[in-house]
Design a protein around this motif. Sequence first.
Motif, PDB file in Angstrom:
ATOM      1  N   GLU A 111       0.847  -1.199   0.000  1.00  0.00           N
ATOM      2  CA  GLU A 111       0.000   0.000   0.000  1.00  0.00           C
ATOM      3  C   GLU A 111       0.879   1.244   0.000  1.00  0.00           C
ATOM      4  O   GLU A 111       1.980   1.246   0.536  1.00  0.00           O
ATOM      5  CB  GLU A 111      -0.903   0.027   1.233  1.00  0.00           C
ATOM      6  CG  GLU A 111      -1.873  -1.136   1.319  1.00  0.00           C
ATOM      7  CD  GLU A 111      -2.941  -1.127   0.249  1.00  0.00           C
ATOM      8  OE1 GLU A 111      -3.198  -0.052  -0.354  1.00  0.00           O
ATOM      9  OE2 GLU A 111      -3.540  -2.183   0.006  1.00  0.00           O
TER      10      GLU A 111
ATOM     11  N   PHE B 163       1.649   4.945   1.248  1.00  0.00           N
ATOM     12  CA  PHE B 163       1.411   5.815   2.400  1.00  0.00           C
ATOM     13  C   PHE B 163       1.831   7.241   2.070  1.00  0.00           C
ATOM     14  O   PHE B 163       2.844   7.461   1.414  1.00  0.00           O
ATOM     15  CB  PHE B 163       2.231   5.353   3.617  1.00  0.00           C
ATOM     16  CG  PHE B 163       1.635   4.195   4.330  1.00  0.00           C
ATOM     17  CD1 PHE B 163       0.999   4.375   5.550  1.00  0.00           C
ATOM     18  CD2 PHE B 163       1.706   2.920   3.803  1.00  0.00           C
ATOM     19  CE1 PHE B 163       0.447   3.309   6.220  1.00  0.00           C
ATOM     20  CE2 PHE B 163       1.161   1.844   4.461  1.00  0.00           C
ATOM     21  CZ  PHE B 163       0.519   2.044   5.674  1.00  0.00           C
TER      22      PHE B 163
ATOM     23  N   VAL C  48      -2.957   5.453   4.252  1.00  0.00           N
ATOM     24  CA  VAL C  48      -2.941   4.772   2.955  1.00  0.00           C
ATOM     25  C   VAL C  48      -3.703   5.623   1.948  1.00  0.00           C
ATOM     26  O   VAL C  48      -4.797   6.117   2.240  1.00  0.00           O
ATOM     27  CB  VAL C  48      -3.581   3.373   3.061  1.00  0.00           C
ATOM     28  CG1 VAL C  48      -3.714   2.735   1.685  1.00  0.00           C
ATOM     29  CG2 VAL C  48      -2.762   2.483   3.983  1.00  0.00           C
TER      30      VAL C  48
END
Length: 104
Positions: free
Chosen positions: A80, A82, A87
């Motif tokens: 994911e 960031f 996120v």
Amino acid sequence: MTVHELIPHPDAALTALHDAADQVDPRLLPCRNGDAELWFAESPSDVEAAKALCLDCPVRALCLDGALERREPWGVWGGELFAQGVVIPRKRPRGRPRKNPVAA
């Protein structure tokens, strides 16, 4: 029981991730192979490439959980992206902001 025993160490998740990663064949850990800069890339295509490499990582869940706990300021963690500790779905290229908001 002391206060220090009740409150987990702030680096506990990171320590757990490193301990788990040490038990895995390093060739299976994409972030430990190749260019480490890929996980902190500026280009959207490089960010998507890093996210794709994370898909089959055996410590992906630990990596993501730890990054969420630490509120990582930026980069790809656990597949994911960031930014500022949260996120985000994708990286937008630099340039002018959108004139109209995007429908969710």
